[in-house]
Design a protein around this motif. Structure first.
Motif, PDB file in Angstrom:
ATOM      1  N   SER A 287      90.383 121.905 -15.104  1.00 30.98           N
ATOM      2  CA  SER A 287      91.737 122.362 -14.802  1.00 30.98           C
ATOM      3  C   SER A 287      92.363 123.000 -16.036  1.00 30.98           C
ATOM      4  N   ASP A 288      92.182 122.340 -17.195  1.00 31.15           N
ATOM      5  CA  ASP A 288      92.714 122.906 -18.441  1.00 31.15           C
ATOM      6  C   ASP A 288      92.055 124.238 -18.747  1.00 31.15           C
ATOM      7  N   LEU A 289      90.732 124.280 -18.540  1.00 29.51           N
ATOM      8  CA  LEU A 289      89.993 125.521 -18.788  1.00 29.51           C
ATOM      9  C   LEU A 289      90.549 126.655 -17.932  1.00 29.51           C
ATOM     10  N   SER A 290      90.831 126.334 -16.644  1.00 28.88           N
ATOM     11  CA  SER A 290      91.295 127.374 -15.730  1.00 28.88           C
ATOM     12  C   SER A 290      92.650 127.921 -16.157  1.00 28.88           C
ATOM     13  N   ILE A 291      93.450 127.093 -16.811  1.00 28.81           N
ATOM     14  CA  ILE A 291      94.744 127.594 -17.279  1.00 28.81           C
ATOM     15  C   ILE A 291      94.578 128.333 -18.601  1.00 28.81           C
ATOM     16  N   TYR A 292      93.654 127.818 -19.439  1.00 32.17           N
ATOM     17  CA  TYR A 292      93.440 128.432 -20.752  1.00 32.17           C
ATOM     18  C   TYR A 292      92.993 129.889 -20.616  1.00 32.17           C
TER      19      TYR A 292
ATOM     20  N   PHE B 176     111.409 129.332 -16.254  1.00 31.45           N
ATOM     21  CA  PHE B 176     110.389 129.830 -15.340  1.00 31.45           C
ATOM     22  C   PHE B 176     109.112 130.164 -16.094  1.00 31.45           C
ATOM     23  N   ILE B 177     109.278 130.695 -17.293  1.00 29.69           N
ATOM     24  CA  ILE B 177     108.114 131.179 -18.032  1.00 29.69           C
ATOM     25  C   ILE B 177     107.175 130.016 -18.365  1.00 29.69           C
ATOM     26  N   VAL B 178     107.737 128.856 -18.712  1.00 28.27           N
ATOM     27  CA  VAL B 178     106.887 127.697 -18.997  1.00 28.27           C
ATOM     28  C   VAL B 178     106.323 127.131 -17.691  1.00 28.27           C
ATOM     29  N   TYR B 179     107.143 127.210 -16.640  1.00 35.11           N
ATOM     30  CA  TYR B 179     106.732 126.755 -15.305  1.00 35.11           C
ATOM     31  C   TYR B 179     105.435 127.447 -14.876  1.00 35.11           C
ATOM     32  N   LEU B 180     105.263 128.712 -15.303  1.00 32.61           N
ATOM     33  CA  LEU B 180     104.096 129.498 -14.901  1.00 32.61           C
ATOM     34  C   LEU B 180     102.784 128.773 -15.163  1.00 32.61           C
ATOM     35  N   THR B 181     102.674 128.155 -16.328  1.00 24.94           N
ATOM     36  CA  THR B 181     101.402 127.505 -16.655  1.00 24.94           C
ATOM     37  C   THR B 181     101.475 125.985 -16.566  1.00 24.94           C
ATOM     38  N   SER B 182     102.650 125.448 -16.247  1.00 29.59           N
ATOM     39  CA  SER B 182     102.722 123.985 -16.195  1.00 29.59           C
ATOM     40  C   SER B 182     102.823 123.469 -14.764  1.00 29.59           C
ATOM     41  N   HIS B 183     102.946 124.421 -13.814  1.00 32.42           N
ATOM     42  CA  HIS B 183     103.104 123.970 -12.440  1.00 32.42           C
ATOM     43  C   HIS B 183     101.752 123.829 -11.746  1.00 32.42           C
ATOM     44  N   TYR B 184     101.610 122.724 -11.005  1.00 34.06           N
ATOM     45  CA  TYR B 184     100.414 122.521 -10.186  1.00 34.06           C
ATOM     46  C   TYR B 184     100.872 122.309  -8.747  1.00 34.06           C
ATOM     47  N   PHE B 185     100.098 122.828  -7.802  1.00 35.11           N
ATOM     48  CA  PHE B 185     100.387 122.529  -6.399  1.00 35.11           C
ATOM     49  C   PHE B 185      99.739 121.180  -6.091  1.00 35.11           C
ATOM     50  N   VAL B 186     100.554 120.115  -6.138  1.00 32.72           N
ATOM     51  CA  VAL B 186      99.966 118.781  -6.052  1.00 32.72           C
ATOM     52  C   VAL B 186      99.404 118.480  -4.666  1.00 32.72           C
ATOM     53  N   TYR B 187      99.965 119.109  -3.636  1.00 34.57           N
ATOM     54  CA  TYR B 187      99.407 118.864  -2.301  1.00 34.57           C
ATOM     55  C   TYR B 187      98.000 119.434  -2.238  1.00 34.57           C
ATOM     56  N   ILE B 188      97.062 118.572  -1.890  1.00 34.23           N
ATOM     57  CA  ILE B 188      95.675 119.049  -1.888  1.00 34.23           C
ATOM     58  C   ILE B 188      95.472 120.128  -0.832  1.00 34.23           C
TER      59      ILE B 188
ATOM     60  N   LYS C  50      95.302 117.599 -10.876  1.00 32.37           N
ATOM     61  CA  LYS C  50      96.699 117.726 -10.448  1.00 32.37           C
ATOM     62  C   LYS C  50      96.869 118.717  -9.306  1.00 32.37           C
ATOM     63  N   GLY C  51      95.792 119.306  -8.874  1.00 31.13           N
ATOM     64  CA  GLY C  51      95.898 120.315  -7.825  1.00 31.13           C
ATOM     65  C   GLY C  51      95.727 121.713  -8.384  1.00 31.13           C
ATOM     66  N   LEU C  52      95.961 122.695  -7.525  1.00 31.10           N
ATOM     67  CA  LEU C  52      95.755 124.091  -7.916  1.00 31.10           C
ATOM     68  C   LEU C  52      96.826 124.522  -8.915  1.00 31.10           C
ATOM     69  N   PRO C  53      96.412 124.974 -10.110  1.00 27.43           N
ATOM     70  CA  PRO C  53      97.417 125.457 -11.073  1.00 27.43           C
ATOM     71  C   PRO C  53      97.997 126.797 -10.610  1.00 27.43           C
ATOM     72  N   LEU C  54      99.306 126.946 -10.745  1.00 34.10           N
ATOM     73  CA  LEU C  54      99.965 128.198 -10.351  1.00 34.10           C
ATOM     74  C   LEU C  54      99.384 129.374 -11.131  1.00 34.10           C
ATOM     75  N   ALA C  55      99.117 129.146 -12.441  1.00 32.95           N
ATOM     76  CA  ALA C  55      98.626 130.233 -13.290  1.00 32.95           C
ATOM     77  C   ALA C  55      97.303 130.773 -12.758  1.00 32.95           C
ATOM     78  N   LEU C  56      96.420 129.871 -12.353  1.00 34.49           N
ATOM     79  CA  LEU C  56      95.113 130.310 -11.846  1.00 34.49           C
ATOM     80  C   LEU C  56      95.282 131.124 -10.574  1.00 34.49           C
ATOM     81  N   LEU C  57      96.183 130.652  -9.697  1.00 36.17           N
ATOM     82  CA  LEU C  57      96.423 131.373  -8.448  1.00 36.17           C
ATOM     83  C   LEU C  57      96.906 132.794  -8.745  1.00 36.17           C
ATOM     84  N   ILE C  58      97.858 132.913  -9.690  1.00 33.38           N
ATOM     85  CA  ILE C  58      98.377 134.241 -10.041  1.00 33.38           C
ATOM     86  C   ILE C  58      97.253 135.118 -10.587  1.00 33.38           C
ATOM     87  N   PHE C  59      96.428 134.524 -11.455  1.00 34.68           N
ATOM     88  CA  PHE C  59      95.326 135.280 -12.062  1.00 34.68           C
ATOM     89  C   PHE C  59      94.389 135.815 -10.978  1.00 34.68           C
TER      90      PHE C  59
END
Lengths: 261, 492
Positions: free
Chosen positions: B147-152, B259-271, B331-340
């Motif tokens: 998960s960390d890798l996917s955000i990194y 919002f800018i920090v939210y971009l990489t700190s938000h996870y969609f917790v619902y599986i 933690k679920g799907l990271p928002l950043a990965l989805l955007i990427f």
């Protein structure tokens, strides 16, 4: 032959710095006619073609398209009129497939997205009508032979439904069979009622497909000949500018030698 | 000059060649399939005679569904009715591809032998890297680490997307690191120091990046300065501007609730979100492929066989759901990965399915040919450099988001090298005209995996740099060698 030529050049002149590349050049091309444009290196063939294609506009003179005076300042103008130019090289992108190259610059789109299916269908149709045979329309141009590339390049010029096709040395650097393929294609263009300007150094090709030969020498007209009634020697002497030239001397020498036998 | 092109006497030579090529490809895949309708492995003679008889015969044999692995279907044509155009367009010299899955494998093998490696080396390399690190430390493939890798990878990956476009032109953009730092600095100063609305600040930061890129493009395309030098100047100048914008403050911290920090700190917790996205992706892929195949059949042009579509969809489904499952373990799907991923898909469509993308490939493949086809080369170049600048600033914002700050070190160090290395490692050619935006993702996965694995094992940065350098060299060697192989296989 129709009365009004598809393309008529009147008094075209062009100079580069101190060099007068073209002086008062005249040329007429009719529909359903192949006109060979010949001349030695530096005679002004390419310069003349560039004025027609809009790549290097003439300084002086008039271009008439179907009897009306037109201005050809940019390649786009020429294309809009219906003048398609096929260059000897540099005409295709190696990394793009045949369909992509045929439609390069005039892609068909559906809601902003390329319509690959329609382009592929039309490509096959076009290649079929011109009896062009290539391994697949979905392989990159790089995998095709020189002759196949040349036929694809000529086929591409047909997509814009042109009235005049200019072929710049289409058979240079081609093998015997590939040359025959390209010449066949030139004849098919004529059968479809197009006007064709063929630039060539190869007298055999010129004799094979051209109806008339326009000779340029040192940037000036040096005669227009009917291929059927003119001998190759006459054309060559017009190109070199004298009846006494290297070609005739060689011919005289060899025939003398034969006489003595 | 009335020679019929189709007369047998005219063409035995190229036909032999094609038959040999096909036979070679056959041998290369290691399958026992045969080439040529008569089913002999000495394909040359039989293919020649067979092909000479009539292309129509061959095609109709294929169309009536003679599915034995010897039918010389030029390309698989699914379903019985074949439009007349398709029949006539089949050429006996075609590289023969067998029907069904086996034919797919064969063509794959032929492409590999011809040097069209695509993303194969990087996928193999990634598998090896993951296997080694997992063997050394079982925490490597843990949900948290992945998960960390996917955000990194998102920040640098965004920059790398722009680099891919520039590389497709056969050019290079060295300024992306500095531009990304500048964008982060502009955002931080406007939003935090000046109290401007966050959206406006983001908009201005992105516009600044695009404008910087367009400026490089202008000097390169219009004035004719080599892109290498222009962007090298940009590398220095924009870094200087960033320091000036930041001023004496040095580091500006971003609000944790912004919002800018939210971009990489938000996870969609619902599986359900991760699985839903995976399912949606797979379903849309399948639908698009089926629709395309149907349209192709209707138009009478070759289409992918159903088996191939199903295999492709299955591979995608396994990948997508495996990733979703792993991410949901944490933690679920990271928002950043989805955007990427959305950005990658958008750029993939832009490059492969729009006129603009076709122009980019055309300019990369042959500038003169593109110009003569009526393409405005200057405009394409400026646009691509502007996109590179835009994506650099997007990446800069994601990096600032991850560290929740803009500082003087932003956009320096090995960020630029990583972004370029990712594109090249991912399989985009340095020589222009070949590549895809997915190489940004694949390449960043390689680089990110090495960094994260090394960190887990407690290996120093010095070793990490050396290994990443080695991987980059390997990637460039593969690029060069595959290009040479393509040349010799007539596909350069």
């Amino acid at each position: 032959m129709t009365a009004t030529p598809v393309l008529a050049l009147r008094g075209i002149s062009k100079r580069f710095g101190a060099v007068q590349a073209l002086t008062d050049v005249e040329l007429e091309v009719h529909a359903g006619e192949v006109v060979a444009l010949v001349g030695d290196n530096g005679a002004g063939k390419s310069t003349l073609v560039k004025t027609i294609a809009g790549v290097g506009p003439a300084d002086d003179g008039v271009i008439e398209w179907r009897g009306e005076q037109v201005r050809v300042e940019r390649p786009h103008d020429a294309q809009a009129l219906g003048i398609a130019t096929v260059y000897q090289d540099l005409a295709l992108c190696d990394n793009i497939d045949v369909v992509g190259n045929l439609f390069l610059g005039r892609e068909i789109t559906r809601a902003g997205i390329l319509d690959e299916v329609e382009m592929e269908r039309r490509s096959r149709e076009l290649l079929e009508t011109l009896s062009i045979r290539i391994p697949s329309v979905r392989i990159p141009i790089a995998s095709l032979s020189g002759g196949q590339r040349q036929t694809v390049a000529i086929a591409r010029s047909m997509l814009g439904e042109p009235g005049l096709v200019i072929l710049d040395e289409p058979t240079a650097a081609l093998g015997v069979e590939q040359t025959a393929q390209v010449l066949d294609l030139v004849e098919r263009l004529r059968e479809r009622g197009l006007a064709v300007v063929l630039i060539s150094h190869n007298m055999a090709d010129v004799k094979a497909v051209a109806d008339r030969v326009a000779v340029l020498r040192l940037g000036r007209n040096n005669g227009t000949f009917d291929v059927a009634t003119t001998s190759q020697e006459d054309i060559i002497s017009a190109i070199t500018g004298a009846t006494d030239n290297a070609v005739t001397r060689r011919k005289a020498r060899t025939s003398d030698a034969e006489d003595q036998k | 000059m009335t020679t019929d092109l189709n007369t047998p006497a005219d063409e035995p030579e190229p036909r032999d060649h094609a038959a040999t090529t096909a036979a070679e490809a056959d041998a290369g895949t290691g399958t026992t399939g045969t080439t040529g309708s008569t089913g002999t492995t000495s394909g040359t003679a039989s293919a020649t005679t067979e092909a000479t008889h009539s292309a129509t015969e061959t095609a109709s044999a294929a169309a009536t569904g003679a599915a034995q692995p010897g039918s010389s279907a030029a390309r698989p044509i699914k379903g019985a009715p074949v439009a007349p155009g398709a029949v006539a367009a089949i050429d006996p010299r075609l590289l023969v591809r067998e029907r069904g899955f086996k034919g797919y494998l064969q063509e794959f093998g032929r492409k590999l032998r011809g040097g069209e490696l695509g993303s194969v080396p990087v996928v193999v390399g990634l598998a090896i890297i993951w296997a080694v690190f997992q063997w050394k430390d079982s925490a490597f493939l843990s949900p948290k680490n992945l998960s960390d890798l996917s955000i990194y990878i998102v920040g640098t990956g965004m920059i790398s997307v722009g680099i891919v476009l520039v590389l497709l032109l056969g050019e290079i953009d060295l300024s992306v690191g500095s531009v990304s730092g500048l964008a982060a600095a502009i955002l931080a100063v406007l939003y935090v120091n000046e109290g401007m609305s966050e959206w406006l600040a983001i908009l201005i930061a992105l516009s600044a990046g695009a404008a910087a890129g367009a400026l490089h493009g202008f000097f390169f395309a219009r004035i004719g300065v080599p892109a290498f030098v222009v962007t090298l100047a940009g590398l220095l100048a924009w870094n200087g501007l960033m320091l000036q914008v930041l001023g004496t403050t040095g580091t500006i911290n971003l609000d944790r609730d912004s919002f800018i920090v939210y971009l990489t700190s938000h996870y969609f917790v619902y599986i359900a979100v991760a699985y839903g996205v995976a399912g949606l992706a797979v379903a849309s892929f399948l639908a698009a492929q089926l629709l395309d195949a149907r349209r192709r059949q209707a138009a009478g042009v070759p289409s992918r066989p159903l088996s191939e579509i199903l295999v492709r969809t299955a591979v995608l489904a396994v990948l997508a759901f495996a990733v979703a499952w792993r991410l949901n373990e944490y933690k679920g799907l990271p928002l950043a990965l989805l955007i990427f991923l959305v950005v990658l898909i958008a750029y993939d469509v832009l490059l492969r399915r729009t006129r603009f993308g076709r122009k980019v490939f055309a300019v990369g493949g042959g500038v003169e040919a593109a110009r003569r086809a009526g393409i405005n080369v200057t405009l394409v170049r400026i646009t691509v450099f502007a996109i590179s600048g835009l994506m650099a600033s997007v990446g800069g914002l994601f990096i600032a988001s991850r560290i929740a700050a803009a500082n003087q070190g932003a956009g320096t160090g090995n960020l630029l090298m990583e972004a370029i290395a990712a594109a090249v490692i991912g399989g985009t050619s340095l020589f222009g005209g070949r590549g895809s935006v997915w190489s940004a993702l694949l390449g960043m996965l390689v680089i990110g995996s090495i960094a994260s694995g090394m960190a887990l094992l407690g290996i120093e940065a010095s070793v990490q740099y050396m290994i990443t350098g080695g991987v980059l060299l390997a990637a460039v060697v593969i690029d060069s060698v595959s290009r040479r192989t393509q040349r010799s296989a007539g596909r350069g």
